[in-house]
Design an enzyme around this catalytic site. Structure first.
Site, mmCIF file in Angstrom:
data_model
loop_
_atom_site.group_PDB
_atom_site.id
_atom_site.type_symbol
_atom_site.label_atom_id
_atom_site.label_comp_id
_atom_site.label_asym_id
_atom_site.label_seq_id
_atom_site.Cartn_x
_atom_site.Cartn_y
_atom_site.Cartn_z
ATOM 1 N N ALA A 122 2.991 -3.013 11.203
ATOM 2 C CA ALA A 122 1.532 -2.830 11.075
ATOM 3 C C ALA A 122 0.885 -2.524 12.427
ATOM 4 O O ALA A 122 -0.063 -1.741 12.506
ATOM 5 C CB ALA A 122 0.896 -4.069 10.452
ATOM 6 N N GLU A 146 -11.018 -14.356 7.229
ATOM 7 C CA GLU A 146 -9.916 -13.567 6.651
ATOM 8 C C GLU A 146 -8.605 -14.049 7.277
ATOM 9 O O GLU A 146 -8.480 -14.096 8.503
ATOM 10 C CB GLU A 146 -10.091 -12.078 6.941
ATOM 11 C CG GLU A 146 -8.980 -11.254 6.267
ATOM 12 C CD GLU A 146 -8.943 -9.799 6.724
ATOM 13 O OE1 GLU A 146 -9.152 -8.924 5.890
ATOM 14 O OE2 GLU A 146 -8.687 -9.557 7.919
ATOM 15 N N LYS A 163 0.852 -1.194 0.000
ATOM 16 C CA LYS A 163 0.000 0.000 0.000
ATOM 17 C C LYS A 163 0.893 1.251 0.000
ATOM 18 O O LYS A 163 2.042 1.175 0.458
ATOM 19 C CB LYS A 163 -0.877 0.003 1.250
ATOM 20 C CG LYS A 163 -2.039 -0.976 1.158
ATOM 21 C CD LYS A 163 -3.050 -0.655 2.242
ATOM 22 C CE LYS A 163 -4.370 -1.302 1.947
ATOM 23 N NZ LYS A 163 -5.398 -0.937 2.913
HETATM 24 P P1 0O2 Z 1 -9.030 -4.084 11.870
HETATM 25 O O1 0O2 Z 1 -9.258 -3.181 13.024
HETATM 26 O O2 0O2 Z 1 -7.644 -4.660 11.846
HETATM 27 O O3 0O2 Z 1 -10.073 -5.152 11.701
HETATM 28 P P2 0O2 Z 1 -12.563 -5.500 3.133
HETATM 29 O O4 0O2 Z 1 -12.288 -6.188 4.462
HETATM 30 O O5 0O2 Z 1 -12.001 -6.256 1.947
HETATM 31 O O6 0O2 Z 1 -13.967 -5.106 2.973
HETATM 32 P P3 0O2 Z 1 -10.402 -3.682 2.838
HETATM 33 O O7 0O2 Z 1 -9.959 -2.584 3.750
HETATM 34 O O8 0O2 Z 1 -10.352 -3.388 1.371
HETATM 35 O O9 0O2 Z 1 -11.844 -4.116 3.262
HETATM 36 O O10 0O2 Z 1 -9.583 -4.992 3.105
HETATM 37 P P4 0O2 Z 1 -8.024 -5.171 3.196
HETATM 38 O O11 0O2 Z 1 -7.292 -4.170 2.398
HETATM 39 O O12 0O2 Z 1 -7.800 -6.608 2.881
HETATM 40 O O13 0O2 Z 1 -7.720 -4.847 4.742
HETATM 41 C C1 0O2 Z 1 -8.319 -5.573 5.746
HETATM 42 C C2 0O2 Z 1 -7.505 -5.520 7.024
HETATM 43 O O14 0O2 Z 1 -6.093 -5.494 6.745
HETATM 44 C C3 0O2 Z 1 -7.729 -4.300 7.889
HETATM 45 O O15 0O2 Z 1 -8.860 -4.508 8.668
HETATM 46 C C4 0O2 Z 1 -6.445 -4.272 8.715
HETATM 47 O O16 0O2 Z 1 -6.455 -5.257 9.733
HETATM 48 C C5 0O2 Z 1 -5.414 -4.671 7.680
HETATM 49 N N1 0O2 Z 1 -4.901 -3.493 6.965
HETATM 50 C C6 0O2 Z 1 -5.190 -3.113 5.701
HETATM 51 N N2 0O2 Z 1 -4.532 -2.000 5.380
HETATM 52 C C7 0O2 Z 1 -3.796 -1.657 6.455
HETATM 53 C C8 0O2 Z 1 -2.891 -0.577 6.713
HETATM 54 O O17 0O2 Z 1 -2.634 0.295 5.900
HETATM 55 N N3 0O2 Z 1 -2.305 -0.559 7.952
HETATM 56 C C9 0O2 Z 1 -2.548 -1.503 8.903
HETATM 57 N N4 0O2 Z 1 -1.924 -1.401 10.072
HETATM 58 N N5 0O2 Z 1 -3.426 -2.524 8.683
HETATM 59 C C10 0O2 Z 1 -4.029 -2.598 7.470
HETATM 60 P P5 0O2 Z 1 -9.688 -3.287 9.234
HETATM 61 O O18 0O2 Z 1 -11.105 -3.719 9.309
HETATM 62 O O19 0O2 Z 1 -9.402 -2.034 8.459
HETATM 63 O O20 0O2 Z 1 -9.110 -3.081 10.659
#
Ligand code: 0O2
Length: 226
Positions: free
Chosen positions: A179, A167, A140
């Site tokens: 992260a 997931e 990213k």
């Molecule tokens: P949390 O609090 O960890 O649960 P989708 O799930 O496919 O609808 P998205 O965001 O497109 O949505 O999915 P993606 O890119 O696969 O990311 C899902 C999870 O990956 C996030 O869950 C984070 O846990 C992690 N993640 C993604 N991008 C980042 C980032 O830039 N930094 C960090 N630290 N973690 C990331 P959530 O629900 O956003 O958060």
């Protein structure tokens, strides 16, 4: 013996719970049942990963998995995500629209272990891969690197089986370290320092990526691999 002036528990419950609360309880029960199913799915996928790790270890190969963490998404995060997606806040909607209620994080020592683990999981008969996002080959812009899989597995209950989505995030120790710190930015209000922090985190991510690569090369050299 029950005193006639005392209200029995069943009467109390009957008086307290109105028609509305019947619906509330019904929904709460459905929600708990769904969370129980996600928990079961987590246990199944986790067991698969642990078995793979144990088997490779017995064969004398190095363990591709350092540790496994899991979590069920909190109700508040489920609600926020559905709202953001413009989807209804119902149990059916959670099941249909969210892929990450059940989450497993697999921490590996080396980058090549990540691909090894993902291939072994994908190769299992009852695992269906729904999506893959390779943020290692395509990091990213902020520097986030990790390998994400949404997998579906059948979970067997007493009277039926149900395909459940989980997931799976697979990353190295270093990627996880980064992260975890970067994730804390999400919960902080912007301050004058934020832009500078974001930039420095990106620099750290680049250093970590190089270090992960270098450690893997060193591992090959230690084992005299081609
Ligand atoms: P949390 O609090 O960890 O649960 P989708 O799930 O496919 O609808 P998205 O965001 O497109 O949505 O999915 P993606 O890119 O696969 O990311 C899902 C999870 O990956 C996030 O869950 C984070 O846990 C992690 N993640 C993604 N991008 C980042 C980032 O830039 N930094 C960090 N630290 N973690 C990331 P959530 O629900 O956003 O958060």
């Amino acid at each position: 013996m029950e005193n006639s002036s005392q209200v029995s528990a069943s009467e109390l419950v009957r008086d307290f719970f109105t028609d509305d609360s019947d619906e509330f309880i019904d929904r709460a029960v459905q929600f708990n049942q769904l969370m129980m199913k996600y928990n079961s799915a987590i246990r199944e996928v986790k067991t698969k990963l642990e078995i793979l790790n144990d088997e490779l270890s017995l064969r004398g190969e190095s363990n591709p998995i350092e540790s496994i963490q899991s979590r069920i998404k909190k109700p508040i995060s489920i609600a926020k995500k559905l709202k953001k997606m413009g989807k209804p806040l119902t149990v059916e909607s959670i099941f249909e629209n969210l892929n990450d209620v059940a989450g497993i994080r697999v921490i590996c020592p080396f980058i090549e272990d990540i691909y090894r683990v993902s291939e072994m999981l994908e190769a299992q008969d009852d695992v269906t891969v729904i999506t893959i996002k390779d943020y290692i080959k395509n990091p990213k812009p902020n520097g986030y690197r990790s390998y994400h899989m949404i997998v579906e597995i059948p979970v067997f209950f007493s009277r039926y089986k149900q395909p459940m989505r989980v997931e799976v995030q697979i990353r190295t120790v270093a990627m996880d370290f980064w992260a975890s710190l970067e994730h804390q930015l999400k919960y902080k209000n912007e301050c004058p320092e934020t832009i500078q922090i974001v930039q420095e985190l990106k620099e750290c991510a680049d250093v970590i990526a190089q270090t992960d690569e270098k450690m893997q090369q060193l591992r090959h050299r230690i084992h005299c691999d081609k």
